[in-house]
Design a protein around this motif. Structure first.
Motif, mmCIF file in Angstrom:
data_model
loop_
_atom_site.group_PDB
_atom_site.id
_atom_site.type_symbol
_atom_site.label_atom_id
_atom_site.label_comp_id
_atom_site.label_asym_id
_atom_site.label_seq_id
_atom_site.Cartn_x
_atom_site.Cartn_y
_atom_site.Cartn_z
ATOM 1 N N ARG A 93 -2.900 3.049 1.918
ATOM 2 C CA ARG A 93 -3.323 4.131 1.054
ATOM 3 C C ARG A 93 -3.864 5.527 1.359
ATOM 4 O O ARG A 93 -3.585 6.509 1.124
ATOM 5 C CB ARG A 93 -5.127 3.413 0.444
ATOM 6 C CG ARG A 93 -4.796 2.022 -0.176
ATOM 7 C CD ARG A 93 -4.030 2.097 -1.467
ATOM 8 N NE ARG A 93 -3.837 0.948 -2.016
ATOM 9 C CZ ARG A 93 -2.488 0.576 -2.552
ATOM 10 N NH1 ARG A 93 -1.795 1.410 -2.983
ATOM 11 N NH2 ARG A 93 -2.406 -0.617 -3.136
ATOM 12 N N GLY A 147 0.797 -1.088 0.029
ATOM 13 C CA GLY A 147 0.045 0.010 -0.040
ATOM 14 C C GLY A 147 0.780 1.229 -0.116
ATOM 15 O O GLY A 147 0.415 2.354 0.578
ATOM 16 N N SER A 148 2.030 1.123 -0.625
ATOM 17 C CA SER A 148 2.873 2.270 -0.505
ATOM 18 C C SER A 148 2.962 3.309 -1.763
ATOM 19 O O SER A 148 3.597 4.268 -1.771
ATOM 20 C CB SER A 148 4.502 1.907 -0.358
ATOM 21 O OG SER A 148 4.656 1.022 -1.462
ATOM 22 N N GLY A 149 2.199 2.855 -2.715
ATOM 23 C CA GLY A 149 2.180 3.640 -4.014
ATOM 24 C C GLY A 149 2.991 3.301 -5.060
ATOM 25 O O GLY A 149 3.341 3.940 -6.126
ATOM 26 N N THR A 199 -0.427 7.230 2.034
ATOM 27 C CA THR A 199 -0.065 7.747 0.642
ATOM 28 C C THR A 199 -0.520 9.081 0.356
ATOM 29 O O THR A 199 -0.226 10.248 0.085
ATOM 30 C CB THR A 199 -0.180 6.804 -0.329
ATOM 31 O OG1 THR A 199 0.584 5.434 0.212
ATOM 32 C CG2 THR A 199 0.184 7.285 -1.631
ATOM 33 N N GLU A 258 12.769 3.046 -3.814
ATOM 34 C CA GLU A 258 12.083 2.658 -2.716
ATOM 35 C C GLU A 258 10.833 3.625 -2.522
ATOM 36 O O GLU A 258 11.192 4.892 -2.444
ATOM 37 C CB GLU A 258 12.640 2.594 -1.272
ATOM 38 C CG GLU A 258 11.582 2.044 -0.114
ATOM 39 C CD GLU A 258 12.356 2.159 1.338
ATOM 40 O OE1 GLU A 258 13.343 2.668 1.272
ATOM 41 O OE2 GLU A 258 11.861 1.659 2.238
ATOM 42 N N VAL A 259 9.646 3.222 -2.559
ATOM 43 C CA VAL A 259 8.539 4.216 -2.528
ATOM 44 C C VAL A 259 7.703 3.976 -1.288
ATOM 45 O O VAL A 259 7.471 3.190 -0.755
ATOM 46 C CB VAL A 259 7.542 3.862 -3.728
ATOM 47 C CG1 VAL A 259 6.393 4.832 -3.618
ATOM 48 C CG2 VAL A 259 8.137 3.989 -5.117
ATOM 49 N N VAL A 260 7.775 5.215 -0.560
ATOM 50 C CA VAL A 260 7.349 5.417 0.901
ATOM 51 C C VAL A 260 6.123 6.166 0.888
ATOM 52 O O VAL A 260 6.210 7.545 0.721
ATOM 53 C CB VAL A 260 8.474 5.882 1.838
ATOM 54 C CG1 VAL A 260 7.842 5.888 3.186
ATOM 55 C CG2 VAL A 260 9.698 4.876 1.857
ATOM 56 N N TYR A 261 4.987 5.717 0.763
ATOM 57 C CA TYR A 261 3.833 6.496 0.802
ATOM 58 C C TYR A 261 3.616 7.457 -0.375
ATOM 59 O O TYR A 261 3.340 8.625 -0.239
ATOM 60 C CB TYR A 261 3.474 7.223 1.990
ATOM 61 C CG TYR A 261 3.326 6.403 3.395
ATOM 62 C CD1 TYR A 261 2.734 4.909 3.238
ATOM 63 C CD2 TYR A 261 3.476 6.588 4.612
ATOM 64 C CE1 TYR A 261 2.437 4.146 4.061
ATOM 65 C CE2 TYR A 261 3.089 5.671 5.783
ATOM 66 C CZ TYR A 261 2.529 4.448 5.466
ATOM 67 O OH TYR A 261 2.457 3.445 6.348
ATOM 68 N N GLY A 262 3.906 6.991 -1.371
ATOM 69 C CA GLY A 262 3.938 7.943 -2.642
ATOM 70 C C GLY A 262 5.166 8.538 -3.124
ATOM 71 O O GLY A 262 5.377 9.321 -3.946
ATOM 72 N N ILE A 263 6.172 8.695 -2.011
ATOM 73 C CA ILE A 263 7.580 9.550 -2.012
ATOM 74 C C ILE A 263 8.509 8.594 -2.518
ATOM 75 O O ILE A 263 8.948 7.550 -1.881
ATOM 76 C CB ILE A 263 7.838 10.170 -0.831
ATOM 77 C CG1 ILE A 263 6.816 10.985 -0.012
ATOM 78 C CG2 ILE A 263 9.096 10.867 -0.729
ATOM 79 C CD1 ILE A 263 6.772 11.523 1.162
#
Lengths: 175, 126
Positions: free
Chosen positions: B100, A10-12, B103, A160-165
């Motif tokens: 979700r 769920g990290s984007g 994010t 590495e994608v962390v919450y979309g970052i």
């Protein structure tokens, strides 16, 4: 170019990986789908990803095991999602490589790199919950960890994608 | 909005107290109300708030509502997604939902800090 995109659940990371392919221009886009639909939850997840790819003009190729046999059209940008499914498929499915899982998938990645103009692989961080699982799950973690290390070793970039970052873990050459 | 994330027991709240030192301005996701979220200075254990209201459709609009109603909020949450897929479907739903929502919260935040061993790493600074 070979890019590896990793992150937690769920990290984007899927959305980020798709953006990478879209940013490469109008060349043919191939999506290699690896999730074997075995229950309602996986159908829902597959559907969610299908919607995300709608309008983005990806051709989908399903590949659950035997990645090294895959044939990709010439001059395509390829998104493979995701290594954690592929590893589980090779380990547990009847047609899978079982104890030869890591070697089989490494050969599969090589086959993709020979054929694709650009390759983006999404993988998963499943190693940090501190729980010691039973042997089968530990073997799975071991194989996926080995795959991640192999891919990162030969990749041009690892993100590495962390919450979309997006966080750059490896940036081997100018991109 | 400022987000502070990271694994459990990493000193996230202590780190976040650089912005909100007054304990009375802190809410706790383990027991706070929706109204508390919109009025507090900081909230700890946001992932537990998601767990308590997992089935509540209000969760789906929470990121944008928080940015509008409490734009100065300091929000502290565990990162849940770094383990093996949980056996229980409710646990899977919880960690997916937390990811979700966080994010989208990160997209709304001016700053996102990730705390490891008590040390904050700025991963977003708009």
């Amino acid at each position: 170019m070979f890019q590896v995109v990793t992150g937690g659940s769920g990290s984007g990371k899927s959305a980020y990986a798709e953006e990478q392919i879209l940013s490469m221009g109008k060349a043919r886009r191939i999506y290699i789908a690896t999730m074997f639909p075995f229950d309602q939850e996986s159908f829902a997840r597959i559907e969610r990803h299908r919607v995300m790819r709608a309008e983005k003009q990806f051709d989908t190729i399903e590949c659950y095991t035997g990645l090294k046999e895959i044939i990709i059209p010439e001059h395509a940008n390829v998104l493979l999602e995701c290594m954690s499914n592929l590893t589980a498929n090779e380990m547990f499915q009847e047609s899978g490589a079982k104890e030869n899982t890591v070697l089989a998938i490494c050969e599969g990645i090589q086959a993709l790199l020979r054929q694709a103009d650009n390759l983006v692989v999404v993988t998963n961080e499943i190693f940090s919950d501190g729980i010691v699982y039973e042997q089968e799950t530990r073997t799975y973690q071991n194989y996926l960890g080995a795959m991640n290390q192999y891919m990162a070793g030969i990749a041009d970039t690892v993100t590495e994608v962390v919450y979309g970052i997006p966080l750059t873990i490896k940036s081997g050459r100018n991109v | 909005m400022i987000m502070v994330i990271g694994g459990a027991f990493q000193g996230k709240k202590t780190y976040a107290k650089q912005w909100i030192a007054d304990e009375s301005r802190w809410a706790d996701g383990a027991d706070c109300t929706w109204q508390d979220l919109y009025s507090c200075g900081a909230v700890d254990h946001f992932h537990l708030f998601v767990k308590r209201f997992l089935e509540d459709p209000k969760l789906d609009t929470l990121p944008e509502k928080l940015a509008e109603k409490n734009p100065g909020l300091v929000l502290v949450s565990d990162e849940l997604g770094y383990g093996v897929v949980p056996v229980e479907s409710k646990d899977r739903a919880w960690r997916e939902k937390t990811g979700r929502i966080c994010t989208r919260l990160a997209a709304q935040s001016e700053e996102v800090h990730r705390v490891i061993c008590g040390v904050g790493v700025v991963i977003k600074h708009a």
